[in-house]
Write a protein that holds these residues in place. Structure first.
Motif, PDB file in Angstrom:
ATOM      1  N   ASP A 218       0.855  -1.182   0.000  1.00 12.91           N
ATOM      2  CA  ASP A 218       0.000   0.000   0.000  1.00 12.91           C
ATOM      3  C   ASP A 218       0.895   1.238   0.000  1.00 12.91           C
ATOM      4  O   ASP A 218       1.770   1.365   0.864  1.00 12.91           O
ATOM      5  N   PRO A 219       0.696   2.165  -0.948  1.00 15.08           N
ATOM      6  CA  PRO A 219       1.530   3.374  -0.972  1.00 15.08           C
ATOM      7  C   PRO A 219       1.533   4.156   0.339  1.00 15.08           C
ATOM      8  O   PRO A 219       2.480   4.877   0.636  1.00 15.08           O
ATOM      9  N   ASP A 220       0.455   4.010   1.123  1.00 14.14           N
ATOM     10  CA  ASP A 220       0.364   4.744   2.375  1.00 14.14           C
ATOM     11  C   ASP A 220       0.877   3.939   3.574  1.00 14.14           C
ATOM     12  O   ASP A 220       0.945   4.461   4.698  1.00 14.14           O
ATOM     13  N   HIS A 221       1.249   2.678   3.335  1.00  7.16           N
ATOM     14  CA  HIS A 221       1.796   1.831   4.399  1.00  7.16           C
ATOM     15  C   HIS A 221       2.904   0.974   3.788  1.00  7.16           C
ATOM     16  O   HIS A 221       2.725  -0.211   3.506  1.00  7.16           O
ATOM     17  N   LEU A 222       4.048   1.606   3.615  1.00  9.34           N
ATOM     18  CA  LEU A 222       5.150   0.977   2.898  1.00  9.34           C
ATOM     19  C   LEU A 222       5.940   0.022   3.799  1.00  9.34           C
ATOM     20  O   LEU A 222       5.924   0.158   5.027  1.00  9.34           O
ATOM     21  N   PRO A 223       6.638  -0.938   3.206  1.00  5.91           N
ATOM     22  CA  PRO A 223       7.444  -1.885   3.987  1.00  5.91           C
ATOM     23  C   PRO A 223       8.663  -1.205   4.617  1.00  5.91           C
ATOM     24  O   PRO A 223       9.017  -0.068   4.243  1.00  5.91           O
ATOM     25  N   PRO A 224       9.339  -1.879   5.544  1.00  3.16           N
ATOM     26  CA  PRO A 224      10.431  -1.253   6.306  1.00  3.16           C
ATOM     27  C   PRO A 224      11.609  -0.771   5.476  1.00  3.16           C
ATOM     28  O   PRO A 224      12.335   0.135   5.901  1.00  3.16           O
ATOM     29  N   PHE A 225      11.821  -1.367   4.303  1.00  3.77           N
ATOM     30  CA  PHE A 225      12.989  -0.948   3.516  1.00  3.77           C
ATOM     31  C   PHE A 225      12.780   0.403   2.834  1.00  3.77           C
ATOM     32  O   PHE A 225      13.718   1.003   2.320  1.00  3.77           O
ATOM     33  N   ALA A 226      11.553   0.905   2.825  1.00  4.86           N
ATOM     34  CA  ALA A 226      11.273   2.233   2.265  1.00  4.86           C
ATOM     35  C   ALA A 226      11.479   3.256   3.373  1.00  4.86           C
ATOM     36  O   ALA A 226      10.753   3.280   4.362  1.00  4.86           O
ATOM     37  N   ILE A 227      12.496   4.089   3.215  1.00  4.88           N
ATOM     38  CA  ILE A 227      12.905   5.028   4.263  1.00  4.88           C
ATOM     39  C   ILE A 227      12.442   6.437   3.897  1.00  4.88           C
ATOM     40  O   ILE A 227      12.682   6.912   2.784  1.00  4.88           O
TER      41      ILE A 227
END
Length: 302
Positions: A218-227
């Motif tokens: 979800d663009p509004d709930h990105l995974p941990p690697f997206a900083i």
């Protein structure tokens, strides 16, 4: 610091991690005349095989995937121009640990792993192997994963630990002088992905009606690697080397397919997505920044 004096060391868990995360950076610095050294901690023996004709190489069949991926790694490094690539402790010293997905959608250790799996490695033993490389190569800059291994894979987490502990041991004058003269790495970076760039790209993919690429993200709930961008310190923009990066990614054909998620939107879109590589500085002083507001050279300030 003159270009030939620049030395960059990258520590990755499996073949293909280096091309995905740092392919453009590696190609850029090689082209600039810097020395680039890659240390890969395992041969990726437990990787998921995406090519039907190679399925017999799997661990539960011929168990020959590691040797095959060593060939893929060599081909990828040829595309990037990297001539110094090594396996931590030598081929087969540490085996891919495998992984499973937990209830939060993060990678974690598998229920059963091999006796010499990297995740089981004695940290001092593995870090000493890396310390010897650091003292030989004497890099000013080291690149590895964050403490979560970017997405939780046990081998990525272990590579993070080995990279940091190995750098500490290499700098300790009294530790194992037989390994060479002590060397203190000036700057250490963690690989990262820009949350804003990822959010923008994911929305563009969804706008085409594609709901399967990066399914569940979800663009509004990105995974941990997206900083989030406020936590980024450096970016390498290397459009002139993106084709070499894409060629290196494709060289890992058992793991990356041209019709898979890494090439979503076609090669033109992939060239845009993969041409920028981001980093978090975790050791050393931040150098001068460019128009991006970030360092645009990992050796900035040295």
């Amino acid at each position: 610091m003159t270009t030939p004096d620049r030395r960059l060391l990258l520590v990755h868990a499996h073949p293909d991690d280096e091309s995905l995360n740092n392919g453009a950076t590696m190609a850029k610095y090689v082209a600039d005349g810097a020395r680039v050294t890659l240390v890969t901690c395992t041969l990726g023996e437990m990787g998921e095989i995406l090519v039907p004709e190679l399925e017999h190489l799997a661990a539960d069949r011929d168990d020959a995937l590691g040797e095959h991926r060593a060939g893929e790694l060599a081909a990828a490094m040829a595309e990037l121009g990297v001539t110094d690539h090594r396996l931590l402790g030598g081929a087969g010293r540490f085996r891919d640990s495998g992984m499973k997905w937990d209830e939060n959608g993060h990678a974690t250790a598998a229920d059963e792993i091999h006796d010499n799996a990297f995740w089981n490695a004695d940290l001092l033993v593995a870090a000493t192997e890396l310390a010897a490389v650091i003292r030989e190569v004497r890099p000013q800059v080291l690149v590895t994963y964050d403490d979560f291994g970017n997405y939780g894979h046990p081998d990525h987490v272990q590579a993070h630990r080995v990279a940091h502990y190995g750098a500490d041991l290499a700098a300790a004058r009294s530790y194992r002088p037989d390994l060479g003269e002590a060397w203190d790495v000036a700057k250490i970076y963690w690989v990262a992905m820009s949350a804003s760039r990822f959010r923008e790209g994911l929305r563009a993919i969804r706008a085409t009606g594609d709901t399967t690429t990066f399914e569940g993200m979800d663009p509004d709930h990105l995974p941990p690697f997206a900083i989030e961008d406020e936590h980024l310190d450096a970016v390498i923009e290397a459009p002139e080397h993106v084709q070499a990066k894409l060629a290196a990614m494709k060289a890992h054909r058992s793991q990356i397919t041209e019709d898979g998620m890494f090439f979503a939107g076609g090669m033109d879109m992939a060239a845009v997505v993969w041409g920028s590589e981001f980093y978090r500085l975790v050791k050393g002083a931040r150098g001068p920044v460019g128009d991006s507001g970030l360092e645009e050279d990992l050796f900035a300030g040295l």
